[in-house]
Design a protein around this motif. Structure first.
Motif, PDB file in Angstrom:
ATOM      1  N   HIS A  26      -5.720   0.931 -15.927  1.00  0.00           N
ATOM      2  CA  HIS A  26      -6.657  -0.151 -16.246  1.00  0.00           C
ATOM      3  C   HIS A  26      -8.050   0.146 -15.689  1.00  0.00           C
ATOM      4  CE1 HIS A  26      -8.362  -4.117 -16.744  1.00  0.00           C
ATOM      5  NE2 HIS A  26      -8.640  -4.130 -15.456  1.00  0.00           N
ATOM      6  N   ARG A  27      -8.116   0.617 -14.458  1.00  0.00           N
ATOM      7  CA  ARG A  27      -9.414   0.899 -13.838  1.00  0.00           C
ATOM      8  C   ARG A  27     -10.125   2.065 -14.512  1.00  0.00           C
ATOM      9  NH1 ARG A  27      -8.122  -0.371  -7.420  1.00  0.00           N
ATOM     10  NH2 ARG A  27      -7.440  -2.500  -7.831  1.00  0.00           N
TER      11      ARG A  27
ATOM     12  N   GLU B 170       0.808  -1.223   0.000  1.00  0.00           N
ATOM     13  CA  GLU B 170       0.000   0.000   0.000  1.00  0.00           C
ATOM     14  C   GLU B 170       0.838   1.267   0.000  1.00  0.00           C
ATOM     15  OE1 GLU B 170      -2.247  -0.569   3.561  1.00  0.00           O
ATOM     16  OE2 GLU B 170      -3.693  -1.886   2.597  1.00  0.00           O
ATOM     17  N   ARG B 171       2.133   1.150  -0.083  1.00  0.00           N
ATOM     18  CA  ARG B 171       3.013   2.325   0.014  1.00  0.00           C
ATOM     19  C   ARG B 171       2.860   3.291  -1.148  1.00  0.00           C
ATOM     20  NH1 ARG B 171       8.353  -0.549   2.494  1.00  0.00           N
ATOM     21  NH2 ARG B 171       7.445  -0.758   4.563  1.00  0.00           N
ATOM     22  N   CYS B 172       2.623   2.766  -2.319  1.00  0.00           N
ATOM     23  CA  CYS B 172       2.486   3.603  -3.511  1.00  0.00           C
ATOM     24  C   CYS B 172       1.018   3.646  -3.916  1.00  0.00           C
ATOM     25  CB  CYS B 172       3.330   3.047  -4.647  1.00  0.00           C
ATOM     26  SG  CYS B 172       5.087   3.027  -4.269  1.00  0.00           S
ATOM     27  N   ALA B 173       0.505   4.836  -4.065  1.00  0.00           N
ATOM     28  CA  ALA B 173      -0.906   4.987  -4.420  1.00  0.00           C
ATOM     29  C   ALA B 173      -1.043   5.934  -5.607  1.00  0.00           C
ATOM     30  CB  ALA B 173      -1.698   5.528  -3.235  1.00  0.00           C
TER      31      ALA B 173
ATOM     32  N   ALA C  14       1.147   0.832  -9.441  1.00  0.00           N
ATOM     33  CA  ALA C  14      -0.035   1.618  -9.068  1.00  0.00           C
ATOM     34  C   ALA C  14      -0.565   2.405 -10.267  1.00  0.00           C
ATOM     35  CB  ALA C  14       0.296   2.555  -7.913  1.00  0.00           C
ATOM     36  N   ILE C  15       0.328   2.974 -11.051  1.00  0.00           N
ATOM     37  CA  ILE C  15      -0.081   3.749 -12.230  1.00  0.00           C
ATOM     38  C   ILE C  15      -0.709   2.837 -13.283  1.00  0.00           C
ATOM     39  CG2 ILE C  15       0.766   5.140 -14.168  1.00  0.00           C
ATOM     40  CD1 ILE C  15       2.916   6.234 -12.165  1.00  0.00           C
TER      41      ILE C  15
ATOM     42  N   HIS D   6     -13.714   7.933 -11.786  1.00  0.00           N
ATOM     43  CA  HIS D   6     -12.702   7.869 -10.734  1.00  0.00           C
ATOM     44  C   HIS D   6     -12.026   6.510 -10.728  1.00  0.00           C
ATOM     45  CE1 HIS D   6     -14.120  11.505  -8.582  1.00  0.00           C
ATOM     46  NE2 HIS D   6     -15.291  11.151  -9.073  1.00  0.00           N
ATOM     47  N   ALA D   7     -10.763   6.484 -10.320  1.00  0.00           N
ATOM     48  CA  ALA D   7     -10.046   5.222 -10.137  1.00  0.00           C
ATOM     49  C   ALA D   7      -8.948   5.439  -9.103  1.00  0.00           C
ATOM     50  CB  ALA D   7      -9.438   4.758 -11.452  1.00  0.00           C
ATOM     51  N   GLN D   8      -8.657   4.386  -8.362  1.00  0.00           N
ATOM     52  CA  GLN D   8      -7.530   4.436  -7.439  1.00  0.00           C
ATOM     53  C   GLN D   8      -6.923   3.056  -7.311  1.00  0.00           C
ATOM     54  OE1 GLN D   8      -9.330   5.967  -3.846  1.00  0.00           O
ATOM     55  NE2 GLN D   8      -9.349   3.947  -2.921  1.00  0.00           N
ATOM     56  N   ALA D   9      -5.641   3.032  -6.976  1.00  0.00           N
ATOM     57  CA  ALA D   9      -4.929   1.769  -6.826  1.00  0.00           C
ATOM     58  C   ALA D   9      -3.759   1.958  -5.878  1.00  0.00           C
ATOM     59  CB  ALA D   9      -4.427   1.283  -8.179  1.00  0.00           C
TER      60      ALA D   9
END
Length: 108
Positions: free
Chosen positions: A91-92, A58-61, A85-86, A74-77
């Motif tokens: 993709h999302r 979870e360190r990189c968002a 993460a990018i 919206h999208a998040q990873a």
């Protein structure tokens, strides 16, 4: 096909020790999803964050929002690396654009 979004038009904000190439990669990857919609993308913003205090996965968002002709997507990873993460947020966003294209037109 849509060519309304260029990498330079993608706003990227960072927090923490984000790798130097991550901003460029985020701009290019987020701009590339514009080819999956015929609607104009009016605005694109990405937030990249690195937090060493979180668990490794979870360190990189990466969080992104597109304004697609007035409709937000919206999208998040979160991932172990900023690159992953990018890629996942790209993709999302593509999945979100696919869903947006299948929504029936609003009739009021």
């Amino acid at each position: 096909m849509n060519d309304t979004l260029t990498p330079e038009a993608v706003t990227v904000e960072t927090s923490g020790q984000v790798p130097a190439g991550a901003v460029t990669e985020a701009r290019e990857r987020i701009a590339s999803v514009s080819r999956f919609t015929a609607k104009p993308i009016l605005y694109a913003r990405v937030n990249l964050a690195y937090s060493p205090s979180l668990s490794p996965g979870e360190r990189c968002a990466a969080r992104a929002v597109l304004d697609v002709n007035g409709q937000p997507v919206h999208a998040q990873a979160e991932a172990e690396t900023m690159h992953l993460a990018i890629v996942e947020v790209q993709h999302r966003l593509r999945v979100g654009l696919d869903r947006l294209s299948y929504r029936p037109a609003h009739r009021g």
